[in-house]
Design an enzyme around this catalytic site. Sequence first.
Site, PDB file in Angstrom:
ATOM      1  N   ILE A   1      -7.138 -26.089 -21.927  1.00  0.00           N
ATOM      2  CA  ILE A   1      -6.448 -26.977 -22.850  1.00  0.00           C
ATOM      3  C   ILE A   1      -4.947 -26.811 -22.601  1.00  0.00           C
ATOM      4  O   ILE A   1      -4.500 -25.767 -22.128  1.00  0.00           O
ATOM      5  CB  ILE A   1      -6.812 -26.723 -24.333  1.00  0.00           C
ATOM      6  CG1 ILE A   1      -6.589 -25.255 -24.719  1.00  0.00           C
ATOM      7  CG2 ILE A   1      -8.234 -27.126 -24.611  1.00  0.00           C
ATOM      8  CD1 ILE A   1      -6.914 -24.973 -26.182  1.00  0.00           C
ATOM      9  N   ASP A   2      -4.192 -27.840 -22.900  1.00  0.00           N
ATOM     10  CA  ASP A   2      -2.773 -27.839 -22.573  1.00  0.00           C
ATOM     11  C   ASP A   2      -2.013 -26.758 -23.344  1.00  0.00           C
ATOM     12  O   ASP A   2      -2.437 -26.301 -24.404  1.00  0.00           O
ATOM     13  CB  ASP A   2      -2.161 -29.205 -22.890  1.00  0.00           C
ATOM     14  CG  ASP A   2      -2.798 -30.330 -22.090  1.00  0.00           C
ATOM     15  OD1 ASP A   2      -3.236 -30.060 -20.954  1.00  0.00           O
ATOM     16  OD2 ASP A   2      -2.865 -31.460 -22.602  1.00  0.00           O
ATOM     17  N   LYS A   3      -0.855 -26.415 -22.818  1.00  0.00           N
ATOM     18  CA  LYS A   3      -0.001 -25.378 -23.407  1.00  0.00           C
ATOM     19  C   LYS A   3       0.237 -25.621 -24.902  1.00  0.00           C
ATOM     20  O   LYS A   3       0.100 -24.707 -25.719  1.00  0.00           O
ATOM     21  CB  LYS A   3       1.330 -25.335 -22.666  1.00  0.00           C
ATOM     22  CG  LYS A   3       2.411 -24.474 -23.303  1.00  0.00           C
ATOM     23  CD  LYS A   3       3.667 -24.494 -22.451  1.00  0.00           C
ATOM     24  CE  LYS A   3       4.820 -23.765 -23.128  1.00  0.00           C
ATOM     25  NZ  LYS A   3       5.405 -24.561 -24.234  1.00  0.00           N
TER      26      LYS A   3
END
Length: 307
Positions: free
Chosen positions: A133-135
């Site tokens: 999942i993105d930062k």
Amino acid sequence: MEIKEFTVVQKLRLDKLVAITEPTISRSQAKSAIEAGQITVDGQQVRPKDQPDLGATVHIALPDPQPIDLTPEDIPLDIVYEDADVIVVNKPQGMVVHPAPGHPNHTLVNALLAHSPLSQINGELRPGIVHRIDKDTSGLLMVAKNDHAHHSLSEQLQAKTNLREYLAIVHGNFKEDEGVIRAPLGRSPKDRKKQAVVADGRPAVTHFKVLERYGDYSLIACRLETGRTHQIRVHLAYIGHPVAGDPLYGPKRTLKGNGQFLHARELGFKQPTTGEQLDFTCPAPPIFQETVQRLRRQAGLPVDKAI
């Protein structure tokens, strides 16, 4: 910078040709390098799927790799579940999942390595990581502790039998109550740092359901059928409802926060050894909860329900 050249002697798509000719470069690395303009044909930038003519010259100019530190780090983890095969962790907003250029350490992987052995299927830089999942997206992530578990979890992702559901605050008011977005995704031809809906992209499917309406914003649940890079963010922007707070795909005038208001709320999969169905949920982080409560008050909705 490492520079190489070779002459094309067989008709193949370029990313595959590079991987065959240069054993130190994987096909995925070749694809990324071609898209970044680091691999050209007769001085021209081309696409990974293009097949160069016989006799053409392929030029490879790869930047020197940045040092990556995979040292275990004693960083606190919010572990939702753990057994001999799997760790389910609630990743905080702002934490990068694995080391990469620009983020060489202080990642979730660094923290996990201090906690447990991890699978080696993805090599040295992404041990244990089955999906990402993105930062600035928070929420649930499954991590493989051994290669057997990694194979099982990856197969479930491929077969689309697992459950990944997200909460998102998005711009605009939906006319429909639910829907499905089917639009292929690939690297944007206009901005190499972004993904976009492109005709020759990889198939991508996102299901959405409207949970609450606030006038200028809506709270929705999104269920992933596929898991492409930035899929939810790009798909929602594509239909005119970008995720609030998204600095890459959303408008400048948006809700204040720590990045996009996107949270991986629910995760389900079969335990790799026993086959038992495991399902987990975790509440959205405080800034997400507080923003929803404020939007509810402004819209005259009850504010006592947590999300």
